[in-house]
Enzyme design. Structure first.
Site, PDB file in Angstrom:
ATOM      1  N   GLU A 121       0.933  -1.113   0.031  1.00  0.00           N
ATOM      2  CA  GLU A 121      -0.110  -0.098  -0.020  1.00  0.00           C
ATOM      3  C   GLU A 121       0.970   1.132  -0.107  1.00  0.00           C
ATOM      4  O   GLU A 121       1.356   1.647  -1.039  1.00  0.00           O
ATOM      5  CB  GLU A 121      -0.906  -0.019   1.086  1.00  0.00           C
ATOM      6  CG  GLU A 121      -1.829   1.216   1.116  1.00  0.00           C
ATOM      7  CD  GLU A 121      -2.895   0.940   2.312  1.00  0.00           C
ATOM      8  OE1 GLU A 121      -3.923   1.308   2.316  1.00  0.00           O
ATOM      9  OE2 GLU A 121      -2.254   1.119   3.710  1.00  0.00           O
ATOM     10  N   GLU A 171      -9.556   3.541  -0.482  1.00  0.00           N
ATOM     11  CA  GLU A 171     -10.199   3.530   0.948  1.00  0.00           C
ATOM     12  C   GLU A 171     -10.348   4.963   1.456  1.00  0.00           C
ATOM     13  O   GLU A 171     -11.532   5.490   1.896  1.00  0.00           O
ATOM     14  CB  GLU A 171      -9.338   2.936   2.047  1.00  0.00           C
ATOM     15  CG  GLU A 171      -8.123   3.431   2.620  1.00  0.00           C
ATOM     16  CD  GLU A 171      -7.341   2.540   3.502  1.00  0.00           C
ATOM     17  OE1 GLU A 171      -7.901   1.559   3.967  1.00  0.00           O
ATOM     18  OE2 GLU A 171      -6.166   2.727   3.950  1.00  0.00           O
TER      19      GLU A 171
END
Lengths: 734, 734
Positions: B521, B527
């Site tokens: 990530e 998100e």
């Protein structure tokens, strides 16, 4: 352990009384509990919202009014501001519960086979209305002292908290004499100081062992537990802790104006002390007290405050006498490392196959076989081998993570052949895991390392934590490290491995709960005799301090007390030869080393005969004489079935001592054959250490023996019934 | 990997020259090396004993005179005082060696199947007479930039040292435009800022993502790498690092008076930066440069500076498209936790069997089966399930060590049945290990956790490091943590497990060496669209910055861009629906998620058809258009044998963009069937995000297509040869 659990006899266990006493925070409220014999009285009070307590022994004040509480650190992640409100004041007493307990439990090994746990308890349930939080302080009062701990039930307003400092006070009633070592987050290997409390500050700097591989002192009046004291009017007081689990080790910091000690916990790298999730109980803070020094030694208060054994099967745990490839390196004649060629080592990259051996590497197949032969010939169960695995060229305090892999032997150590050789002779090798304090590295290799032990038949490991801790910034006695030592003991138990942890946190009786923790160092051991020496009174203090929490792998038995006779080391042992024998009795451990070289034992074969025979496990122990730093004399009953066999040992400081021993503990109405190992008339630990006598005589119950111990000397004595078949006894004694 | 190694063609590799130039420390000495095309020139010099360098691109200055060196910390254990002498000055140039290398290596997965590694090298061997220490600085000069690193051979006077700070300078030649995120020891999840270098300080505070679970900024002009810049005269400059192994991650601190960046390493809990044992090479410090933004994206400089693959067998590593039980929790409709009853959890003590389910727990057997069915129906290989294991009631930032055990499923998650169900459908579950940053705890459970994965057939794990690091005081990007992430990747490889690490250190091309590191990530992922959104230009910066080091698990494919249509979440996605499709092409990753809910994909089945078909591995990639934060257009050749099949994708910022695409990259002299997914005429990421068109047409090599992208929009295009059997292509595309 189920079998043992069944044997535990709960004699009494009942709630005495329950008192609703809410809303009493603004005046002083006192609740009391006394010991079963009524002599020790503990009182708990709330003084303007602040919890406090006192403690008396008969008509003498042991602890003056002392406050209790915990200061919390701000948790940057806490969603509720309340979580950092201290647990120091603003308390009301909700409820007090009194209980009494008297039961007896069986030991897996120890100074006695059964231990009575007899105390009266008082639990005070406190409430802090402002924060809506609850806290219980539980007291257990024994005839020889008490323990108190904080308990935090799970509750909405207190799920987690960070301890900035615990403020448990122990206010002394006078300027007592204390036997202390400097409070230090990383080492316990100092020489004990004997001073008045008021003299700690001025003595502090010289008391620190600045040469240790890891030193972190924090206050000029900071000392470690167990702390032994003596009052001017003859009370013996000892401060320590019991059941140190998931919490940092406690030191004590003295306010030398008020003679008040206060707890000082070991921090982590950020300076915080402990991270707590409720429900949680702190370790017990213990105050032992007696007007008889022998009670300090015979007390099982610390063990009793620990949880019962958590291992279902303990059949694989056994007291062990061992020799090892160790003293010759400590003295400097041999080396742990295999070669002198490598300025540094990288595991997996450094090629040992091509390295030139230095010719001094002791853990080589041939030399280890000599130790195995020696062990087999003399009934020693195991042979420790240090320096068997690669990495020793370059190991300590280089901040290096991958120091050892715990599985790769040096080219000259044939691990398979040696274990087979040992097994064929009825002996086991003892594993050595020096971690160099690189803890994450050790944990990464732990499972493989234990599997290797299982594969070759090792069932005991000596671990070591020399140097500063990695993760860097952490300390040997922090909460995280306490958890690490615990983790190793629990993982070892799964592999049926016994653990003897050196440089780990000082023990607090956890060997009751995990009896595979058969030893710890956690103090200045015999190795310091090769580094310059320890005072002759050193081993007369340790049983009052370090040994309160559990056995020490002190590694006695150096019969060739003058190292220069076989090495270039100019140092000497600060006991007589017989004094070394006495340590097997005065310093109880289920793990006892015969630490000298096989060659040296051959020179003193008749004295070594005692070491060969002495057990490491006892049915009963009776302390006959004791005074801190002066002398200790103990009688111990061997755990032989059907035969009454006792060992008596005495050890004294540099002043010498004459023991008067009344043999009223002998049980059989019979003569006993008695062998006495004593200092010769003119023996002296420095001037004439190896002058000893071995005499045999026949005695009976009630006889009185007078035995003179030389300066730095001692004596040992073995007594066994004359009439039962001698052959049988000798067999067992082997 | 042996097979691949054999395929590497070493075209040239020779030493050009060797010059003895000792004793030149007192005047300025300059040695040069240029790129294969002669356009990039790096010069190394010694200025009064201080190493320095410059860098040019054609006639433009890229790096003004910048100093090099390391400042050492005092090691309290060092026996030799010299060890803390800095490695900053007092150097002489001993020797310079020039080399050129041109070889090609095969990727296990990637934007192309083969990568050329073509550079000229210069190694300067330095000597510090006062300390008798040697240090080499090695430069590799590529057509699109350079890398430099420090090398320390093993030597008597430098076995170990502690880095207090590395002082590698990058002096900029002007007040460039920069795309930067705040330097932070613990998070990379910030929105990128576009400012002049001189404006960093004033923008800094608002640039910090203060809401992240772990924030540690260190300077108001501190920024992270990879840092993308653009000069006023059109040069693109990128600063980063390659091959970050056993060293802390590098940040950059700007002196905004001189526009000079200097390295700023991530510290451990004690404030030290790195602990080095020689022989040792630092990571490469990279400066990429071009006058064409597309070169920033097509360059393999970072990968090339990493070591070749170290895994012997890579047959088990496979690009993977997956869906998962994840977005519904991120959006807030479902929960990771099973119950709402527990204020806190203690593993092994908390009894889930008796807990009341909260009815929102998504990782339940029934729901997971729906995802498995969906994956099987749509050719997705795996199904990620988060929240499958106990502990989620109480996990983040409580300073709690034992958060998860990684092996115990919730009562409603039938791990055995679900894996069998998945296997029967040709699908695998993907494991999830949220560590809560309790690193020692994760390492303790790692072997058991990987064994569990092997037992049930998992071959990929998504790891997570939310919250502050335990050991406490350490940071996500420190040397110890860098070693931890590496340890996990290496252990996983032994178990044939692929790793996708979230919140771990930003990648630096290590996926070349360990191709089972299939994702990271290390940036603000999709998100954040559910947490308030990321600007439309966010994904037009990441390929220039975050993706330089390796692929990102960005989790695109949110076709239902308006979250309120199916949840209470008021946020929306800051792209058009087609913009989401484009990300599968513009943000290369071998691991691509179809992140939306199966239900939502059913609503947009024709658009989802693109996601079903798009590969995650490519034979070749050609960047057609690029400008940081503005637009990126790329053509990628599918790795299908015997068929020329291309995908083209474009993505733009909030201004929209019209792409002009010349199809000269098509290889076959044939017509191509072309499907174009485009924004509808009036589409807009905020006002009209789900307006799209899907058109099919027939094109041929050399044709020019003009495609309009809406504000925050994009397009994708699939082209395949018309004549080869379509059946075969469709089969592969599935």
């Amino acid at each position: 352990m189920n079998r043992l659990k069944l044997l535990v006899v709960v004699l009494f266990s009942a709630v005495w009384a329950m008192a609703q006493t809410t809303g009493e925070s603004n005046k002083e409220v006192w609740k009391k509990q006394e010991s079963p014999d009524g002599n020790v009285v503990v009182a708990f009070g709330i003084d303007n919202g602040r919890p406090c307590y006192t403690m008396r022994f008969g008509d003498k004040e042991v602890i003056r009014k002392s406050y209790l509480g915990l200061e919390l650190a701000k948790d940057k992640h806490a969603s509720k501001g309340k979580e950092e409100t201290d647990l120091m004041d603003g308390f009301e007493l909700l409820q007090t519960a009194w209980t009494f307990v008297d039961n007896t439990w069986n030991t897996v090994w120890g100074e006695s086979s059964r231990i009575r746990n007899h105390y009266n308890e008082m639990a005070v349930n406190l409430y802090q209305p402002d924060s809506k939080r609850k806290m219980t302080i539980r007291f257990r009062v024994y005839d020889e002292g008490m323990g108190l701990r904080y308990e935090f039930p799970q509750q909405e307003e207190l799920n987690y908290f960070i301890v900035k400092e615990e403020h448990t006070q122990f206010a002394m009633a006078g300027d007592h004499t204390a036997w202390w070592i400097p409070g230090d987050y990383d080492t316990q290997e100092q020489e004990t100081q004997e001073t008045k409390l008021s003299e700690i500050r001025s003595r502090f700097h010289e008391a620190v062992n600045w040469g240790n591989s890891s030193v972190s002192v924090f206050s000029e009046t900071g000392v470690q537990t167990a702390l032994q004291m003596k009052t001017d009017d003859g009370l013996y007081i000892n401060l320590h802790e019991a059941a140190l689990v998931n919490y940092p080790a406690m030191h004590l910091n003295l306010d030398d104006k008020t003679m008040t000690f206060e707890s000082w916990l070991t921090p982590d790298a950020t300076g915080n002390k402990a991270y707590v999730q409720t429900p949680f109980n702190t370790p017990w803070r213990t105050v032992m007290v007696s007007d008889d020094a022998r009670t300090m030694l015979s007390s099982n208060l610390i063990l009793n405050l620990n949880e019962p054994c958590k291992l279902d099967d303990t059949s694989w745990i056994h007291p062990t006498k061992y020799c090892g490839v160790w003293w010759e390196m400590i003295v400097g004649k041999s080396s742990w490392n295999y070669t002198d060629e490598f300025p540094s080592v990288k595991l997996g990259q450094t090629d040992y196959a091509k390295a030139k051996p230095n010719g001094r590497h002791a853990a080589n197949t041939e030399r280890v076989k000599q130790y195995i032969d020696f062990a087999a010939e003399n009934g020693l169960q195991q042979v420790l081998v240090e320096g068997w695995n690669i990495g020793w060229e370059d190991w300590a305090n280089r901040w290096k993570e991958d120091v050892f892999d715990f599985v790769t032997p040096y080219p000259d150590f044939d691990i398979k052949a040696l274990n087979e050789y040992a097994e064929a002779k009825g002996v086991k090798l003892m594993m050595h895991h020096e971690t160099s304090s690189s803890v994450m590295n050790y944990e990464r290799h732990l499972n493989d390392a234990f599997n290797l032990m299982n594969r070759y038949g090792y069932d005991a490991v000596k671990t070591g934590y020399v140097g500063d801790i990695i993760p860097r910034g952490d300390h040997h006695f922090s909460q995280t490290m306490v958890n690490h030592y615990q983790y190793v003991v629990e993982q070892a138990a799964k592999h049926h491995i016994m653990v003897n942890a050196h440089e780990a946190v000082r023990p607090t009786g956890l060997c009751r709960t995990y009896p595979n923790l058969i030893g710890n160092e956690s103090a200045r051991g015999t190795e310091y005799e090769a580094f310059g020496g320890s005072r002759p009174d050193h081993t007369l203090i340790l049983p009052f301090t370090r040994l309160q929490g559990g056995p020490m792998d002190y590694t006695p038995g150096i019969l060739e007390t003058q190292l220069k006779t076989w090495s270039d080391n100019p140092n000497f042992i600060h006991t007589t030869l017989v004094g070394q024998l006495a340590l097997y009795l005065t310093m109880y451990s289920p793990l006892q080393m015969a630490a000298d070289l096989p060659e040296n034992y051959k020179k003193y074969a008749d004295a070594f005969e005692f070491i060969r025979g002495v057990p490491c496990d006892w049915k009963q122990s009776i302390y006959l004489e004791a005074e801190p730093a002066r002398y200790i004399t103990v009688a111990r009953k061997a755990p032989y079935p059907d035969v009454d066999c006792w060992y008596v040992g005495g050890k004294c400081n540099e002043d010498g001592h004459t023991s008067v021993i009344k043999l009223d503990f002998l049980e059989a109405d019979d003569y006993y054959d008695c062998t006495i190992y004593a200092d010769a008339k003119n023996a002296h630990y420095e001037k004439n250490p190896k002058a000893y006598t071995i005499k045999k005589k026949r005695v009976k119950k009630g006889d009185v023996l007078k035995i003179k111990q030389a300066p730095g000397g001692g004596f040992t004595m073995r007594l066994y019934e004359s009439n039962p078949p001698v052959k049988k006894i000798m067999l067992i004694a082997q």
